[in-house]
Structures are given as C-alpha cells and as structure tokens.
Design a protein around this motif. Structure first.
Motif, PDB file in Angstrom:
ATOM      1  N   ASP A 116       1.029  -1.279   0.267  1.00 20.43           N
ATOM      2  CA  ASP A 116      -0.084   0.053   0.001  1.00 20.43           C
ATOM      3  C   ASP A 116       0.750   1.266   0.010  1.00 20.43           C
ATOM      4  OD1 ASP A 116      -2.308  -1.509   0.098  1.00 20.43           O
ATOM      5  OD2 ASP A 116      -2.700  -1.165   1.851  1.00 20.43           O
ATOM      6  N   ASP A 117       1.968   1.249   0.815  1.00 21.40           N
ATOM      7  CA  ASP A 117       2.742   2.348   0.851  1.00 21.40           C
ATOM      8  C   ASP A 117       3.669   2.669  -0.452  1.00 21.40           C
ATOM      9  OD1 ASP A 117       2.082   2.610   3.568  1.00 21.40           O
ATOM     10  OD2 ASP A 117       4.135   1.558   4.099  1.00 21.40           O
ATOM     11  N   MET A 118       4.154   1.348  -1.242  1.00 17.00           N
ATOM     12  CA  MET A 118       4.629   1.716  -2.565  1.00 17.00           C
ATOM     13  C   MET A 118       3.455   2.330  -3.362  1.00 17.00           C
ATOM     14  SD  MET A 118       7.600   0.988  -2.809  1.00 17.00           S
ATOM     15  CE  MET A 118       7.533   0.844  -4.411  1.00 17.00           C
ATOM     16  N   MET A 119       2.164   1.905  -3.503  1.00 19.15           N
ATOM     17  CA  MET A 119       1.555   2.221  -4.480  1.00 19.15           C
ATOM     18  C   MET A 119       1.106   3.783  -4.405  1.00 19.15           C
ATOM     19  SD  MET A 119      -2.280   0.437  -5.278  1.00 19.15           S
ATOM     20  CE  MET A 119      -3.026   0.605  -3.696  1.00 19.15           C
ATOM     21  N   MET A 120       0.959   3.920  -2.891  1.00 19.47           N
ATOM     22  CA  MET A 120       0.404   5.367  -2.794  1.00 19.47           C
ATOM     23  C   MET A 120       1.589   6.384  -3.105  1.00 19.47           C
ATOM     24  SD  MET A 120      -2.417   5.664  -1.787  1.00 19.47           S
ATOM     25  CE  MET A 120      -2.343   7.537  -1.532  1.00 19.47           C
ATOM     26  N   MET A 121       3.053   5.854  -2.950  1.00 15.81           N
ATOM     27  CA  MET A 121       3.983   6.850  -3.155  1.00 15.81           C
ATOM     28  C   MET A 121       4.350   6.749  -4.610  1.00 15.81           C
ATOM     29  SD  MET A 121       8.199   5.760  -2.984  1.00 15.81           S
ATOM     30  CE  MET A 121       7.871   5.263  -1.223  1.00 15.81           C
ATOM     31  N   ALA A 122       4.002   5.872  -5.580  1.00 16.11           N
ATOM     32  CA  ALA A 122       4.130   5.846  -7.033  1.00 16.11           C
ATOM     33  C   ALA A 122       3.001   6.569  -7.571  1.00 16.11           C
ATOM     34  CB  ALA A 122       3.772   4.393  -7.595  1.00 16.11           C
ATOM     35  N   LEU A 123       1.793   6.337  -7.122  1.00 16.63           N
ATOM     36  CA  LEU A 123       0.817   7.241  -7.641  1.00 16.63           C
ATOM     37  C   LEU A 123       0.655   8.666  -7.366  1.00 16.63           C
ATOM     38  CD1 LEU A 123      -2.323   4.722  -7.061  1.00 16.63           C
ATOM     39  CD2 LEU A 123      -1.010   5.312  -9.259  1.00 16.63           C
ATOM     40  N   GLU A 124       1.066   9.086  -6.022  1.00 20.52           N
ATOM     41  CA  GLU A 124       1.150  10.553  -5.638  1.00 20.52           C
ATOM     42  C   GLU A 124       2.250  11.032  -6.481  1.00 20.52           C
ATOM     43  OE1 GLU A 124       1.700  10.609  -1.441  1.00 20.52           O
ATOM     44  OE2 GLU A 124      -0.409  10.092  -1.223  1.00 20.52           O
ATOM     45  N   GLU A 149       1.046   6.058 -13.346  1.00 19.77           N
ATOM     46  CA  GLU A 149      -0.197   5.819 -14.311  1.00 19.77           C
ATOM     47  C   GLU A 149      -0.852   4.525 -13.667  1.00 19.77           C
ATOM     48  OE1 GLU A 149      -0.204   7.070 -18.901  1.00 19.77           O
ATOM     49  OE2 GLU A 149       0.387   5.120 -18.348  1.00 19.77           O
ATOM     50  N   ASP A 150       0.197   3.552 -13.349  1.00 24.67           N
ATOM     51  CA  ASP A 150      -0.472   2.004 -13.122  1.00 24.67           C
ATOM     52  C   ASP A 150       0.478   1.604 -11.950  1.00 24.67           C
ATOM     53  OD1 ASP A 150      -1.990  -0.116 -13.119  1.00 24.67           O
ATOM     54  OD2 ASP A 150      -1.192  -1.091 -14.962  1.00 24.67           O
ATOM     55  N   PHE A 151       0.102   0.706 -11.213  1.00 26.33           N
ATOM     56  CA  PHE A 151       0.842   0.014 -10.184  1.00 26.33           C
ATOM     57  C   PHE A 151       0.351  -1.565 -10.244  1.00 26.33           C
ATOM     58  CE2 PHE A 151       1.532  -1.613  -5.814  1.00 26.33           C
ATOM     59  CZ  PHE A 151       3.012  -1.463  -5.985  1.00 26.33           C
ATOM     60  N   GLN A 152       1.275  -2.483 -10.127  1.00 20.69           N
ATOM     61  CA  GLN A 152       0.623  -3.900 -10.294  1.00 20.69           C
ATOM     62  C   GLN A 152       1.757  -4.501  -9.279  1.00 20.69           C
ATOM     63  OE1 GLN A 152      -1.750  -5.195 -11.944  1.00 20.69           O
ATOM     64  NE2 GLN A 152      -2.471  -3.157 -12.898  1.00 20.69           N
ATOM     65  N   VAL A 153       1.305  -5.606  -8.783  1.00 25.99           N
ATOM     66  CA  VAL A 153       2.028  -6.368  -8.055  1.00 25.99           C
ATOM     67  C   VAL A 153       1.986  -7.968  -8.891  1.00 25.99           C
ATOM     68  CG1 VAL A 153       2.511  -7.908  -5.916  1.00 25.99           C
ATOM     69  CG2 VAL A 153       1.128  -5.803  -5.834  1.00 25.99           C
ATOM     70  N   ARG A 154       3.416  -8.137  -9.308  1.00 23.40           N
ATOM     71  CA  ARG A 154       3.713  -9.280 -10.097  1.00 23.40           C
ATOM     72  C   ARG A 154       4.991 -10.402  -9.897  1.00 23.40           C
ATOM     73  NH1 ARG A 154       0.011  -8.169 -13.878  1.00 23.40           N
ATOM     74  NH2 ARG A 154      -0.359  -5.840 -14.513  1.00 23.40           N
ATOM     75  N   GLU A 155       4.713 -11.628  -9.457  1.00 19.38           N
ATOM     76  CA  GLU A 155       5.626 -12.631  -9.340  1.00 19.38           C
ATOM     77  C   GLU A 155       6.911 -12.244  -8.510  1.00 19.38           C
ATOM     78  OE1 GLU A 155       6.578 -14.459 -13.000  1.00 19.38           O
ATOM     79  OE2 GLU A 155       4.644 -13.792 -13.995  1.00 19.38           O
ATOM     80  N   GLY A 156       6.798 -11.573  -7.336  1.00 18.98           N
ATOM     81  CA  GLY A 156       7.746 -11.213  -6.500  1.00 18.98           C
ATOM     82  C   GLY A 156       8.405  -9.746  -6.919  1.00 18.98           C
ATOM     83  N   TYR A 157       7.702  -8.862  -7.612  1.00 17.15           N
ATOM     84  CA  TYR A 157       8.018  -7.505  -7.961  1.00 17.15           C
ATOM     85  C   TYR A 157       6.910  -6.509  -7.717  1.00 17.15           C
ATOM     86  CZ  TYR A 157      12.253  -9.741  -9.660  1.00 17.15           C
ATOM     87  OH  TYR A 157      13.382 -10.331  -9.832  1.00 17.15           O
ATOM     88  N   TYR A 158       7.077  -5.310  -7.755  1.00 21.03           N
ATOM     89  CA  TYR A 158       6.234  -4.237  -8.051  1.00 21.03           C
ATOM     90  C   TYR A 158       6.535  -3.721  -9.343  1.00 21.03           C
ATOM     91  CZ  TYR A 158       5.437  -4.374  -2.824  1.00 21.03           C
ATOM     92  OH  TYR A 158       5.093  -4.751  -1.516  1.00 21.03           O
ATOM     93  N   GLU A 159       5.466  -3.256 -10.146  1.00 24.74           N
ATOM     94  CA  GLU A 159       5.950  -2.622 -11.278  1.00 24.74           C
ATOM     95  C   GLU A 159       5.174  -1.519 -11.539  1.00 24.74           C
ATOM     96  OE1 GLU A 159       5.276  -3.898 -16.248  1.00 24.74           O
ATOM     97  OE2 GLU A 159       3.683  -4.664 -14.710  1.00 24.74           O
ATOM     98  N   ILE A 160       5.937  -0.519 -11.749  1.00 25.95           N
ATOM     99  CA  ILE A 160       5.423   0.920 -11.761  1.00 25.95           C
ATOM    100  C   ILE A 160       5.182   1.277 -13.087  1.00 25.95           C
ATOM    101  CG2 ILE A 160       5.346   3.408 -10.911  1.00 25.95           C
ATOM    102  CD1 ILE A 160       6.890   1.849  -8.360  1.00 25.95           C
ATOM    103  N   ILE A 161       4.227   1.830 -13.817  1.00 24.47           N
ATOM    104  CA  ILE A 161       4.251   2.293 -15.164  1.00 24.47           C
ATOM    105  C   ILE A 161       3.837   3.792 -15.145  1.00 24.47           C
ATOM    106  CG2 ILE A 161       3.137   2.235 -17.162  1.00 24.47           C
ATOM    107  CD1 ILE A 161       4.726  -0.268 -16.887  1.00 24.47           C
ATOM    108  N   THR A 162       4.765   4.529 -16.080  1.00 21.52           N
ATOM    109  CA  THR A 162       4.442   6.022 -16.032  1.00 21.52           C
ATOM    110  C   THR A 162       4.241   6.369 -17.597  1.00 21.52           C
ATOM    111  OG1 THR A 162       6.745   6.740 -16.275  1.00 21.52           O
ATOM    112  CG2 THR A 162       6.026   6.189 -14.174  1.00 21.52           C
TER     113      THR A 162
END
Length: 241
Positions: free
Chosen positions: A151-159, A163-176
C-alpha cells in the motif's frame, strides 16, 4: 492497462542484460554522451540525462562511473555525432521486433541489423510496421522486500505521478508516461528504494508465442546477435519467452 505487463519478457531481458553487464555499461555510456550533447551535463536541467542516469543506477552502474561518463561526454565525446536510428521488423512466425540504435556509421549498423534478422529467420520491415503494437512507457521494477509495504509503495508511486501499479511474481511494477518517468523515479530514489530496472521502454500490447523448437532457436539467435552489436541500444519484441 490490463494485460500490458508481459513480466516474463521483463525478467528474461533482465537476465540477458545481467550476463552482459560490461557491454550494458558501454551502451549506457553512449546514451549519456548523446543526452549530454543534446541538453548539457546537469541532470537537474536535462530531463533526458536524468532518465538515462536512472536507467544506469538500476543497472548497478557505479555513481563514480556515471559521473566520469558525464564528464567524458562533456569533453572529447562532444565531437562524436551519434545518430539515433530505429529499425522495425519481424522475427519467426511474425514476432514484432523493434531495434533502437545509436551509431556513427549508418551503413555498418544497417548491415548488421539486417544480418541479425536474416539469421533469426525474420525480415526487416518499414518504419511503423510494428511500433503501433507497442506502448512507449516509463517502467520501474522493484523487488519485494519486508520493509516495502504494498500500500505504501502504491501510494508513493501514484502520488508521484505513476499511471499504473501492479504486483507481479515477487516484484512491484510501476508504469508512467515517458514525461512523468523522471519525477516518479526521483521519488523512488529519494525514498531510498533501489529499482531492479528503470527505463523508458516499449511495452507490447499483446504477445506472440512460438511453438516450434526451430522458431525458438532462431528467435534467441536474432536477439543475441542484436544485443551483442555495439550500435544496438535496445531490442524490444512481443515474443512470449
């Protein structure tokens, strides 16, 4: 952006890059040279250089090496005119391939790229023939750690503007967007978080699976030849590897 992640491709590409770390540093150094020539040596005022530095850090390029590359680019490399050329084409069974190059010898680069496509059972196409199948995005990959709450990672990224935040196979993926990539990567770095990968990339909208061993071998051959070429900076494809 449902279905855009293509995480197998991300990890596959990262493994290839890790195995060729010295060559990756050389190629990033060339990108730094071009960025410095276009916008100056200060990442604070040169957004392109700032993006390349973020990519360099995610590739574990030491800070002093990055600094030396910038200083070097401000000096003797200022006289070298690299030209950016993008080739598009097809691999086995119609796999879409984009090859991004920086070169001071277009004829050499064109011949080498054409050779790689031929050896890989593919063929070069015209400009725009496959790029419409990809989205140009900023992409940051962060490995799971106990002190990184989702949740902290997602809020940091979006703030920060992601554009997008996903949790995938042991990683966080942030798209801008490409324009917001620098600001988001700076926010991640300021928080003391290290990215496994951070770059402006071309993300395939759909993937193409190869079923025959012959096609798989040819595709691997093509990618290897392209990535071994000093003039080739990036190879993007929609091969489901």
């Amino acid at each position: 952006m449902a279905g855009h992640s293509k995480f197998a491709n991300i990890k596959h590409r990262k493994e290839r890059q890790d195995a060729k770390k010295g060559k990756i540093f050389t190629k990033i150094g060339r990108e730094i040279a071009v960025a410095v020539k276009e916008g100056g040596p200060d990442p604070a005022t040169n957004s392109k250089l700032r993006d390349v530095v973020a990519k360099a850090k995610s590739s574990n390029m030491p800070n002093d090496t990055i600094s030396r590359s910038i200083k070097k680019a401000s000096g003797e490399l200022g006289s070298i005119n690299y030209e950016q050329i993008t080739y598009e084409g097809y691999g086995p069974s119609g796999v879409a391939v984009i090859v991004d190059c920086l070169t001071e010898n277009k004829n050499r680069t064109a011949a080498n790229v054409r050779h790689a496509f031929t050896k890989g059972g593919g063929n070069l196409g015209t400009t725009g023939c496959v790029s419409f199948m990809f989205d140009k995005k900023g992409q940051l990959i962060i490995e799971f750690k106990d002190d990184l709450e989702e949740d902290d990672m997602m809020m940091m990224a979006l703030e920060a503007g992601a554009e997008d935040f996903q949790v995938r196979e042991g990683y966080y993926e942030i798209i801008t967007t490409p324009e917001d990539f620098g600001e988001v990567s700076a926010a991640i770095e300021k928080a003391g978080i290290t990215c496994v990968s951070a770059e402006i990339t071309m993300i395939p909208q759909t993937l193409t699976a190869l079923t025959s061993d012959d096609d798989l071998k040819k595709m691997d051959k093509m990618i290897d030849l392209l990535e071994e070429d000093d003039d080739v900076q990036n190879v993007w494809h929609n091969f489901e590897g």
